[in-house]
Design a protein around this motif. Structure first.
Motif, PDB file in Angstrom:
ATOM      1  N   MET A  13       0.822  -1.211   0.000  1.00  0.00           N
ATOM      2  CA  MET A  13       0.000   0.000   0.000  1.00  0.00           C
ATOM      3  C   MET A  13       0.857   1.262   0.000  1.00  0.00           C
ATOM      4  N   MET A  14       2.062   1.153   0.580  1.00  0.00           N
ATOM      5  CA  MET A  14       2.977   2.294   0.612  1.00  0.00           C
ATOM      6  C   MET A  14       3.824   2.377  -0.662  1.00  0.00           C
ATOM      7  N   ASN A  15       3.579   1.442  -1.598  1.00  0.00           N
ATOM      8  CA  ASN A  15       4.345   1.369  -2.855  1.00  0.00           C
ATOM      9  C   ASN A  15       5.832   1.112  -2.617  1.00  0.00           C
ATOM     10  N   ILE A  16       6.141   0.455  -1.498  1.00  0.00           N
ATOM     11  CA  ILE A  16       7.529   0.106  -1.201  1.00  0.00           C
ATOM     12  C   ILE A  16       7.894  -1.213  -1.886  1.00  0.00           C
ATOM     13  N   THR A  17       6.955  -2.152  -1.886  1.00  0.00           N
ATOM     14  CA  THR A  17       7.153  -3.449  -2.531  1.00  0.00           C
ATOM     15  C   THR A  17       5.938  -3.781  -3.399  1.00  0.00           C
ATOM     16  N   LYS A  18       6.069  -4.852  -4.171  1.00  0.00           N
ATOM     17  CA  LYS A  18       4.951  -5.373  -4.961  1.00  0.00           C
ATOM     18  C   LYS A  18       4.846  -6.885  -4.699  1.00  0.00           C
ATOM     19  N   THR A  19       4.722  -7.211  -3.435  1.00  0.00           N
ATOM     20  CA  THR A  19       4.665  -8.616  -3.024  1.00  0.00           C
ATOM     21  C   THR A  19       3.343  -9.248  -3.454  1.00  0.00           C
ATOM     22  N   ARG A  20       3.415 -10.486  -3.954  1.00  0.00           N
ATOM     23  CA  ARG A  20       2.194 -11.212  -4.349  1.00  0.00           C
ATOM     24  C   ARG A  20       1.619 -11.861  -3.089  1.00  0.00           C
ATOM     25  N   VAL A  21       0.893 -11.057  -2.313  1.00  0.00           N
ATOM     26  CA  VAL A  21       0.412 -11.529  -1.008  1.00  0.00           C
ATOM     27  C   VAL A  21      -0.590 -12.675  -1.135  1.00  0.00           C
ATOM     28  N   GLY A  22      -1.303 -12.734  -2.257  1.00  0.00           N
ATOM     29  CA  GLY A  22      -2.246 -13.830  -2.450  1.00  0.00           C
ATOM     30  C   GLY A  22      -1.559 -15.185  -2.428  1.00  0.00           C
ATOM     31  N   ASN A  23      -0.323 -15.227  -2.902  1.00  0.00           N
ATOM     32  CA  ASN A  23       0.440 -16.479  -2.922  1.00  0.00           C
ATOM     33  C   ASN A  23       0.984 -16.851  -1.541  1.00  0.00           C
ATOM     34  N   MET A  24       0.835 -15.951  -0.579  1.00  0.00           N
ATOM     35  CA  MET A  24       1.309 -16.221   0.778  1.00  0.00           C
ATOM     36  C   MET A  24       0.225 -16.845   1.662  1.00  0.00           C
ATOM     37  N   ILE A  25      -1.015 -16.811   1.212  1.00  0.00           N
ATOM     38  CA  ILE A  25      -2.137 -17.288   2.025  1.00  0.00           C
ATOM     39  C   ILE A  25      -1.973 -18.731   2.506  1.00  0.00           C
ATOM     40  N   PRO A  26      -1.471 -19.685   1.676  1.00  0.00           N
ATOM     41  CA  PRO A  26      -1.316 -21.066   2.168  1.00  0.00           C
ATOM     42  C   PRO A  26      -0.435 -21.174   3.408  1.00  0.00           C
ATOM     43  N   ALA A  27       0.433 -20.195   3.644  1.00  0.00           N
ATOM     44  CA  ALA A  27       1.325 -20.237   4.805  1.00  0.00           C
ATOM     45  C   ALA A  27       0.541 -20.289   6.114  1.00  0.00           C
ATOM     46  N   ILE A  28      -0.636 -19.672   6.133  1.00  0.00           N
ATOM     47  CA  ILE A  28      -1.458 -19.668   7.345  1.00  0.00           C
ATOM     48  C   ILE A  28      -1.857 -21.092   7.711  1.00  0.00           C
ATOM     49  N   PHE A  29      -2.281 -21.841   6.708  1.00  0.00           N
ATOM     50  CA  PHE A  29      -2.742 -23.206   6.944  1.00  0.00           C
ATOM     51  C   PHE A  29      -1.559 -24.150   7.188  1.00  0.00           C
ATOM     52  N   VAL A  30      -0.420 -23.857   6.559  1.00  0.00           N
ATOM     53  CA  VAL A  30       0.787 -24.643   6.816  1.00  0.00           C
ATOM     54  C   VAL A  30       1.190 -24.498   8.279  1.00  0.00           C
ATOM     55  N   ALA A  31       1.094 -23.283   8.814  1.00  0.00           N
ATOM     56  CA  ALA A  31       1.436 -23.046  10.222  1.00  0.00           C
ATOM     57  C   ALA A  31       0.550 -23.885  11.143  1.00  0.00           C
ATOM     58  N   MET A  32      -0.737 -23.976  10.822  1.00  0.00           N
ATOM     59  CA  MET A  32      -1.666 -24.776  11.630  1.00  0.00           C
ATOM     60  C   MET A  32      -1.261 -26.251  11.602  1.00  0.00           C
ATOM     61  N   ILE A  33      -0.921 -26.734  10.423  1.00  0.00           N
ATOM     62  CA  ILE A  33      -0.550 -28.147  10.270  1.00  0.00           C
ATOM     63  C   ILE A  33       0.752 -28.461  10.988  1.00  0.00           C
ATOM     64  N   VAL A  34       1.740 -27.555  10.861  1.00  0.00           N
ATOM     65  CA  VAL A  34       3.044 -27.771  11.503  1.00  0.00           C
ATOM     66  C   VAL A  34       2.892 -27.859  13.022  1.00  0.00           C
ATOM     67  N   ILE A  35       2.140 -26.931  13.599  1.00  0.00           N
ATOM     68  CA  ILE A  35       1.930 -26.943  15.049  1.00  0.00           C
ATOM     69  C   ILE A  35       1.196 -28.210  15.479  1.00  0.00           C
ATOM     70  N   TYR A  36       0.230 -28.630  14.699  1.00  0.00           N
ATOM     71  CA  TYR A  36      -0.535 -29.838  15.040  1.00  0.00           C
ATOM     72  C   TYR A  36       0.368 -31.075  15.011  1.00  0.00           C
ATOM     73  N   ILE A  37       1.218 -31.167  14.002  1.00  0.00           N
ATOM     74  CA  ILE A  37       2.148 -32.308  13.893  1.00  0.00           C
ATOM     75  C   ILE A  37       3.157 -32.285  15.046  1.00  0.00           C
ATOM     76  N   MET A  38       3.662 -31.105  15.363  1.00  0.00           N
ATOM     77  CA  MET A  38       4.643 -30.978  16.446  1.00  0.00           C
ATOM     78  C   MET A  38       4.060 -31.405  17.797  1.00  0.00           C
ATOM     79  N   SER A  39       2.750 -31.260  17.951  1.00  0.00           N
ATOM     80  CA  SER A  39       2.117 -31.608  19.226  1.00  0.00           C
ATOM     81  C   SER A  39       2.236 -33.084  19.549  1.00  0.00           C
ATOM     82  N   PHE A  40       2.399 -33.919  18.536  1.00  0.00           N
ATOM     83  CA  PHE A  40       2.508 -35.374  18.760  1.00  0.00           C
ATOM     84  C   PHE A  40       3.888 -35.781  19.279  1.00  0.00           C
ATOM     85  N   PHE A  41       4.862 -34.869  19.159  1.00  0.00           N
ATOM     86  CA  PHE A  41       6.224 -35.188  19.572  1.00  0.00           C
ATOM     87  C   PHE A  41       6.591 -34.552  20.905  1.00  0.00           C
ATOM     88  N   ARG A  42       5.586 -33.968  21.558  1.00  0.00           N
ATOM     89  CA  ARG A  42       5.855 -33.320  22.841  1.00  0.00           C
ATOM     90  C   ARG A  42       5.492 -34.264  23.984  1.00  0.00           C
TER      91      ARG A  42
END
Length: 234
Positions: A205-234
């Motif tokens: 919005m500040m015209n500093i970058t032109k990041t394709r933020v739409g392509n970053m959305i899967p990271a949210i769900f990856v974070a959920m999966i990673v934490i869930y998998i890690m819970s089995f090793f605690r």
């Protein structure tokens, strides 16, 4: 009220759009200043969310894997394509600006990372901060858009509320199946990962970058999966 954030967002669009019917002319330099101010607030919000991270390595891993998936799927291009297709199908085939304003407004208000991140945050943590911030932004966007597209932009507040409300309720339902301690870690990590995406939106919005933020959305769900998998090793 779990749907308060989505409701406020929908009302902000309706109220902002209604004012736009009155203020038919807004100078370009004023529009630019408003956009830049919103960008600064979004950057600050992103930093605040990132600070909630419980594990920076997980955040980085989630972003790397998520962005790779998003780039491979060309998610942002597909999201933009949906908007253009709907504009062509509904906007051009129907007379007047109402349908064009409805489609254009709806695509702008719901196709974006803030809608998803904010709705997930509201459903999983009961925190509507992102949706409230988005509401403030959408208020001015609707005000400006209505001066061009008219009544259709105001009506777009309804599908925006329904879209965000469904994601919020879905996230709330999903949370019931996760152990409380795992859920707390997961929500903090999702918020932190989403914060990076929010930060990127602010930079765009500040015209500093032109990041394709739409392509970053899967990271949210990856974070959920990673934490869930890690819970089995605690």
């Amino acid at each position: 009220m779990i749907l308060l954030g989505a409701l406020v967002n929908g009302l902000a669009i309706i109220i902002g759009g209604s004012l736009g019917l009155i203020f038919t002319f807004i100078p370009e330099h004023v529009k630019d200043s408003i956009l830049k101010a919103q960008g600064l607030v979004i950057i600050a919000l992103g930093i605040q969310m990132i600070s909630a991270s419980t594990d920076v390595i997980v955040t980085l891993l989630s972003l790397i894997v998520g962005v790779t998936i998003g780039e491979y799927l060309k998610l942002e291009d597909k999201l933009n394509g949906i908007g253009h297709w709907l504009e062509f199908k509904l906007g051009d085939k129907n007379a007047g600006n109402i349908s064009q304003g409805l489609v254009s407004g709806t695509m702008i208000f719901i196709i974006g990372a803030m809608s998803i991140v904010g709705s997930l945050d509201a459903g999983m943590r009961g925190d509507n901060t992102v949706l409230y911030t988005k509401s403030f932004m959408d208020f001015f966007i609707a005000l400006v858009m209505t001066t061009t597209y008219g009544l259709g932009v105001i009506i777009a507040g309804i599908p925006t509320f329904l879209y965000e409300g469904l994601i919020t309720l879905g996230a709330k339902g999903f949370a019931h199946f996760i152990p409380e301690d795992v859920l707390k870690t997961m929500t903090k990590q999702v918020s932190a990962t989403g914060g990076v995406i929010i930060f990127a939106i602010g930079l765009n919005m500040m015209n500093i970058t032109k990041t394709r933020v739409g392509n970053m959305i899967p990271a949210i769900f990856v974070a959920m999966i990673v934490i869930y998998i890690m819970s089995f090793f605690r």
